[in-house]
Scaffold this active site. Structure first.
Site, mmCIF file in Angstrom:
data_model
loop_
_atom_site.group_PDB
_atom_site.id
_atom_site.type_symbol
_atom_site.label_atom_id
_atom_site.label_comp_id
_atom_site.label_asym_id
_atom_site.label_seq_id
_atom_site.Cartn_x
_atom_site.Cartn_y
_atom_site.Cartn_z
ATOM 1 N N GLU B 183 -1.719 -33.680 -10.839
ATOM 2 C CA GLU B 183 -2.357 -33.111 -9.644
ATOM 3 C C GLU B 183 -3.470 -34.019 -9.130
ATOM 4 O OE1 GLU B 183 -0.277 -31.001 -8.444
ATOM 5 O OE2 GLU B 183 -1.606 -29.274 -8.197
ATOM 6 N N THR B 237 -2.367 -31.665 2.672
ATOM 7 C CA THR B 237 -3.476 -31.140 1.881
ATOM 8 C C THR B 237 -4.793 -31.821 2.237
ATOM 9 O OG1 THR B 237 -1.935 -30.706 0.088
ATOM 10 C CG2 THR B 237 -4.256 -30.717 -0.483
#
Lengths: 366, 366
Positions: B183, B237
């Site tokens: 991540e 994002t």
């Protein structure tokens, strides 16, 4: 009978006919509150008794990251309010007959300027009481400005006492709204003391418009002790509030939010270790307020070193609150905290180890 | 065997001896992570099987006021990773053999630049695997950049698959740490997707140093449905993150904190109405991000008008998530949301009604 006057739009000069200031509770605003109060009575109820005595517990608000929306009640200390049907008091009015206990001279007997008086008036207004006069007696068990919800306990005890007197017609939310009128006058419109003082246990205030309260039930089988250490030091709520930052960085916001979530989860799970950890984790309010209370940072360190699961400022201080799961360790922690206040803050302090109050404000026998 | 190289300090030019990029997992940093990883093995474990297939569910992160620390897993959609002991792969190395499903061409087969690859490497590193080479196959069930934790699901499935291959030696926390490495590379070091994808249910991330995860158990007997509506729109994002405010006013901070607390309480109590209300209540992140997704504000209104208990952006969007307690109403809500995306955002969208995934990433049969 005198014309109806709103005594919460203060006009104290209008009092007549009694040596003691008397409040009329028939308000010019018939709804009584901007909050949606779910009244369950439309006609004036009769008193179900001539005398009621009620106790309301002390409360610990904020609880670290629960700043301004979380609080809990602690058992064994609090305020007591007695109300009596008094033919000497004009029907539809209220009088404070006496105040005893902690610092009685610092409190007004004018019901419009007394926490218990304001809340009692609000409840009478909500119930539309016009035919009965009441006298009110206040026993202050809690010191003023200690961070233990002293004003809230007076308001809660009065609200519950008057409601009991007239057959418990009002809901818990109504009683909180009534007590909020009192808090608004002395320390701002926040329910994180009055709600737990009335409801007991842990309470989360989700919103005010409408009033939404969430009861956070701490499991019955779990042990939880609060170590409360109060130094001889005045930390006025307003000054402590002025110390708050106006703006908060995103990282600290996310941190405190996650700790608040963890705190709520710990309460509901009965995880005292987790509760203490979350309680200790505030990065926004405590770091600004602790330096204003001499010795507070050292007191927190001392509590944690002595085995407390967590420690923070109770309410706006100056009381420090630590968390533990057994009473003997609680007393040892209290001593370390007292010592730390003395050595690092040059303040005398006294300590108590108390359990969670799960009942909230209630009628007690005379 | 080649000298040990840290492939997470990227030096991709050093690959030799294979057409496919291969990652060596013997890292220059023997501890592998700055987080405290509780390894339960010190010697190299042997594979307990030659083939493992694992599924990891989609996740909804943020959940309104739970921004950056709360997420939950949804059942029925997710990514699948298969790992196979492969004598063709150099011992102590890994190779991605194929990627199928959603947008396979957009994903790198270089394990150092692939979410599944990075997590698989981390797990092998944690387990000190030196004698076995693995090939990895990724079936993308989740679209990229949808706000449903696509990268996290790949990482979670890979981490679980490799851990299963070697006898499940690692803890859940270890697997989250391994997946966090992935991540970190694609969307920032946050665990609000990987933790629920691995653990299932609702997970609160209390801290990273050390990693502290709180499982929020939604009561088994309660019904909870997620209406997920994804428009054909790319909401990167990074762009969504740039929309966040740097500073937050105290009033909004307290509001969001209290809503986060209410959200946690609602989950633990199984109060779907309360959950929806808290989900809808974010005053900090959603108001900044929603305008960047065409039609989102109208979609939220449409969901609520159609009976949803709450609605917000899933993760960083563009998927919208609404909450309800039964499937038929869920489908009706989905249709209203799809219509709103079309009429107000000029975007085609597709909807799904899914339940909470309570299991998290798990081995599945071939």
């Amino acid at each position: 009978m005198a014309t109806a006057t709103c005594f919460l739009c203060p006009s104290p000069g209008s009092f007549k006919g009694s040596e003691m200031p008397i409040a009329r509770f028939r308000c010019c605003s018939s709804s009584g509150s901007s909050n949606s109060v779910s009244l369950n009575t439309r006609t004036e109820p009769r008193p179900v008794t001539t005398f009621v005595k009620a106790f309301a517990p002390a409360t610990v608000a904020n609880l670290g990251p629960g700043f301004d929306f979380l609080g809990c009640a602690v058992d064994g200390i609090g305020d007591i309010v007695s109300v009596r049907v008094d033919p000497q008091v004009h029907p539809g009015e209220i009088r404070i007959s006496d105040i005893t206990g902690q610092a009685p001279d610092k409190l007004s007997k004018n019901p419009l300027w007394n926490c218990a008086g304001i809340a009692a008036i609000e409840v009478m207004k909500m119930l539309s009481i016009r035919s009965v006069g009441l006298s009110l007696s206040l026993q202050k068990g809690l010191p003023l400005g200690s961070g233990l919800g002293s004003s809230a306990a007076s308001a809660a005890a009065a609200a519950v006492a008057v409601n009991e007197m007239f057959g418990k017609r009002l809901s818990v939310e109504d009683l909180v709204v009534a007590s909020l009128k009192s808090e608004e006058k002395v320390s701002g419109y926040h329910a994180d003391n009055v709600a737990p003082s009335i409801m007991g246990g842990f309470v989360l205030i989700q919103s005010y418009e409408p009033l939404q309260l969430i009861e956070l039930k701490f499991p019955a089988e779990k042990e939880l002790y609060f170590v409360l250490v109060s130094p001889e030091f005045e930390a006025p709520t307003k000054k402590m509030r002025a110390a708050l930052p106006g703006e908060i960085g995103m990282a600290h916001h996310v941190w405190n939010c996650s700790q608040a979530g963890a705190l709520v989860a710990s309460v509901l799970k009965g995880d005292v270790v987790g509760l203490g950890k979350a309680l200790s984790s505030d990065k926004i309010v405590e770091p600004r307020r602790a330096p204003l209370i001499p010795g507070m940072e050292a007191v927190k360190k001392a509590a944690l070193q002595a085995g407390a699961f967590g420690c923070t400022i109770s309410g706006a201080g100056p009381t420090a609150v630590a968390i533990i799961d057994n009473e003997p360790t609680g007393h040892a922690i209290a001593q370390h905290m007292i010592d730390a206040f003395l050595h690092h803050g040059n303040l005398k302090a006294s300590g108590k180890v108390l359990q969670l109050d799960r009942l909230g404000a209630r009628r007690i026998l005379d």
